[in-house]
Design an enzyme around this catalytic site. Structure first.
Site, PDB file in Angstrom:
ATOM      1  N   ASP A  11      33.165  45.807  40.699  1.00  0.00           N
ATOM      2  CA  ASP A  11      32.120  45.512  39.720  1.00  0.00           C
ATOM      3  C   ASP A  11      32.027  45.490  38.367  1.00  0.00           C
ATOM      4  OD1 ASP A  11      30.782  43.025  38.540  1.00  0.00           O
ATOM      5  OD2 ASP A  11      29.623  42.846  39.924  1.00  0.00           O
ATOM      6  N   ASP A 105      35.980  41.187  35.007  1.00  0.00           N
ATOM      7  CA  ASP A 105      34.567  42.467  35.907  1.00  0.00           C
ATOM      8  C   ASP A 105      35.292  42.678  37.305  1.00  0.00           C
ATOM      9  OD1 ASP A 105      33.496  40.684  35.721  1.00  0.00           O
ATOM     10  OD2 ASP A 105      31.454  41.944  34.974  1.00  0.00           O
ATOM     11  N   GLU A 106      35.534  41.389  37.958  1.00  0.00           N
ATOM     12  CA  GLU A 106      35.466  41.893  39.598  1.00  0.00           C
ATOM     13  C   GLU A 106      36.438  41.432  40.424  1.00  0.00           C
ATOM     14  OE1 GLU A 106      31.715  39.306  41.880  1.00  0.00           O
ATOM     15  OE2 GLU A 106      32.260  39.118  39.988  1.00  0.00           O
TER      16      GLU A 106
END
Length: 469
Positions: A11, A105-106
Site C-alpha cells: 500500500d 496504489d495497492e
C-alpha cells in the site's frame, strides 16, 4: 492459511499527496490535500501532515479547509498517478506472475508462486528489497505487509504505515487479532459494527468466543460463518492475477444545481464521451448504458438501457444516455450526473444507431469527436472518488483560460512550474521541478500567451515521460 508468510500486500503511503510533494519541492513536509476543489468536492488523499489536523479521505473539502486552512489544496493529476502506478506494478510483476491490483496504489502479490519467497526470512528480505526498489524508481514510499493470508497481509501493511514492513508469523493470528476492533475484518462496516456492539461484541476475540452458531443467529448463515472464520484468522482466498472490470463509469458533482434542461443534456453527452474514452482506453466495449442522476433533494435515480450488442461508439452511448435522461424529471435541479457502461466485452458489434448518426453527421458537416470533446485534466480512475474541480462551470469562450491549483504549466521564459492559484484575471505560478530546490513564484495574466498547460514531469530523473490522457 499458508504455513509461511508468502502473501504480500503493498500500500503506497498517501499516494496522490505524496506524488504531489515529490513533484513540488516547496510542498515537502507541509500539509497537502488532493481532491475536488469546488464547494461540493471531497478529499481523495491527504498527506500525513494534513492528517494531523484531522483531514482524511472522503471528507467534504469544505470541512477539510476548516480543519487545515493553511494546507495546499490541489486537483488530482491522474496521468502522473497512473504512470507511477505502472512503474510500481511492473516491480511487483517481477516478483511473481500472481499480482492482484486493488487500485492505483495497492496490490496483493503471491511470492510463493513466483519463487520469490518460501519462508519468513526470504519473505522479509523480498519485502525490504521491494520497498527499496520502489523508492529508487519513483521517489515514493510504500508499506508492506506479509502473512499467510490476504486478510492478515492487509492488516499487516496498515500496521506498517507509513514507510514500514510488518510480518505476521503463521500461528500468531488469533493472538494478534483478538484485541482488535471488529471493524478490522473485511465486510464489517459501520452498520454491522453497531449491530455487533449492541450484541456485546466489540473485539475480534468477542466474535471468536461467541461461536459460529451465535453469529449465524445474529447475521445469517453466509455472514455468520465467514465472520467466525475470519475471527479465528482463517482466510483461504487466493491471489488472483486478473480482476476483470464489470463496468466503466464517470460522474461529476456540480458546484451549483443545474436547472437548465439543455445544460443538463449537454453535461450528459460530455460524460458519455468521457466514459467511452475510458472504455476504449481499456480495450473494451459494453452492452448496457447506465445514467445516474442525483437531484436537488439528494434523491438518486439510476436508469439503464441494454443495446443489441456491445459497442464503444460515442454516438451510440450519447444517444442512449440522452434517451434515458428524457425519462427523468430534473425540474427541481440536478447536483450530480453520471454515465456508465456495463456488460463489458472485448469486441464490438456494428450498431445501426451508430451508422445512422455517422451518416447524419457526414450529411450535415458535423465536427469530429476531437472537435466536440474538450480535454478533461482531472478524469478519475478505478475505485478512487471523482473530483469535481472541472464541473459546475459554464462553457468558456475561446479567449478564456481556466487554471487549476496544482496544474502543470510551462512558461516560454521561466520553464516548468505549477499553478498555485488563480482569480481576478491573474494566475500565480511557482517555477520548480522534481529534484530542484523550492522555486520562485510569479504572477501572470490568465491569457498570457507565454504560459501553456504542460504534461507532468517524471518524479525521478530518467523515468519515462508522462503524457496526459
Amino acid at each position: 492459511m499458508r504455513p509461511a508468510p508468502t502473501i504480500l500486500h503493498l500500500d503506497m503511503d498517501a499516494f496522490f499527496a505524496a506524488a504531489e510533494q515529490a513533484a513540488k519541492p516547496s510542498l515537502r513536509g507541509k500539509p497537502v490535500v488532493v481532491g475536488g476543489l469546488g464547494p461540493r468536492g471531497v478529499v481523495a488523499t491527504a498527506s500525513y501532515e494534513a492528517r494531523r489536523f484531522g483531514v482524511h479521505s472522503a471528507m467534504p473539502m469544505a470541512q477539510a479547509r476548516r480543519l487545515a486552512p493553511n494546507a495546499a489544496y490541489l486537483v488530482p493529476r491522474f496521468s502522473l498517478y497512473r504512470a507511477v502506478s505502472d512503474q510500481v506494478m511492473e516491480l511487483l510483476r517481477r516478483l511473481s506472475p500472481l499480482v492482484e491490483p486493488l487500485s492505483l496504489d495497492e496490490a496483493f502479490v503471491d511470492l510463493e508462486a513466483g519463487g520469490a519467497a518460501g519462508d519468513a526470512v526470504t519473505a522479509r528480505a523480498t519485502g525490504e528489497r521491494l520497498r527499496g526498489d520502489i523508492l529508487a524508481a519513483t521517489g515514493l514510499t510504500g508499506s508492506v505487509g506479509l502473512a499467510g493470508s490476504k486478510m492478515l497481509a492487509k492488516i499487516a501493511s496498515e500496521q506498517a504505515k507509513p514507510d514500514g514492513l510488518v510480518l505476521i508469523e503463521p500461528g500468531t493470528e488469533r493472538e494478534l487479532l483478538g484485541p482488535m476492533s471488529v471493524r478490522i475484518l473485511p465486510g464489517v462496516g459501520p452498520a454491522m459494527g453497531e449491530h455487533l456492539r449492541r450484541a456485546g461484541m466489540t473485539t475480534v476475540a468477542d466474535l471468536a468466543e461467541a461461536g459460529e452458531d451465535e453469529l449465524v443467529r445474529l447475521l445469517g448463515k453466509a455472514h455468520g460463518v465467514s465472520l467466525h472464520r475470519m475471527a479465528l484468522g482463517y482466510d483461504d482466498r487466493p491471489v488472483v492475477a486478473e480482476r476483470d472490470a464489470k463496468s466503466v463509469s464517470v460522474e461529476d458533482t456540480f458546484d451549483v444545481d443545474l436547472h437548465d434542461r439543455v445544460r443538463v443534456r449537454t453535461e450528459v453527452e460530455r460524460l458519455a464521451d468521457r466514459c467511452v474514452r475510458r472504455l476504449r482506453g481499456a480495450g473494451r466495449s459494453g452492452r448496457t448504458v447506465v445514467l445516474k442522476v442525483r437531484r436537488y433533494d439528494f434523491s438518486t435515480l439510476t436508469r439503464s438501457e441494454t443495446l443489441r450488442g456491445p459497442t464503444d461508439d460515442p454516438a451510440v452511448v450519447r444517444e442512449a444516455a440522452a434517451r434515458l435522461l428524457d425519462a427523468v424529471d430534473t425540474t427541481g435541479g440536478v447536483r450530480l450526473l453520471g454515465v456508465g457502461v456495463t456488460g463489458l466485452a472485448d469486441y464490438t458489434q456494428e450498431d445501426l444507431f451508430a451508422q445512422a448518426a455517422a451518416e447524419e453527421e457526414a450529411r450535415t458537416g458535423g465536427g469530429t469527436e476531437a472537435d466536440e470533446v474538450a480535454p478533461d485534466p482531472a478524469e478519475p480512475a478505478h475505485s478512487v472518488p471523482g473530483p469535481d474541480a472541472s464541473a459546475g462551470h459554464e462553457s468558456a469562450g475561446p479567449e478564456e483560460r481556466r487554471w487549476m491549483a496544482g496544474q502543470d504549466v510551462r512558461h516560454a521564459e521561466f520553464g516548468a512550474g505549477w499553478v498555485q492559484g488563480s482569480g481576478l484575471g491573474r494566475v500565480t505560478v511557482r517555477f520548480e521541478e522534481p529534484g530542484s530546490a523550492p522555486g520562485r513564484v510569479r504572477t501572470f495574466r490568465t491569457d498570457d500567451p507565454a504560459l501553456e498547460p504542460a504534461d507532468p514531469l517524471p518524479l525521478v530523473p530518467g523515468a519515462p515521460e508522462v503524457r496526459s490522457a
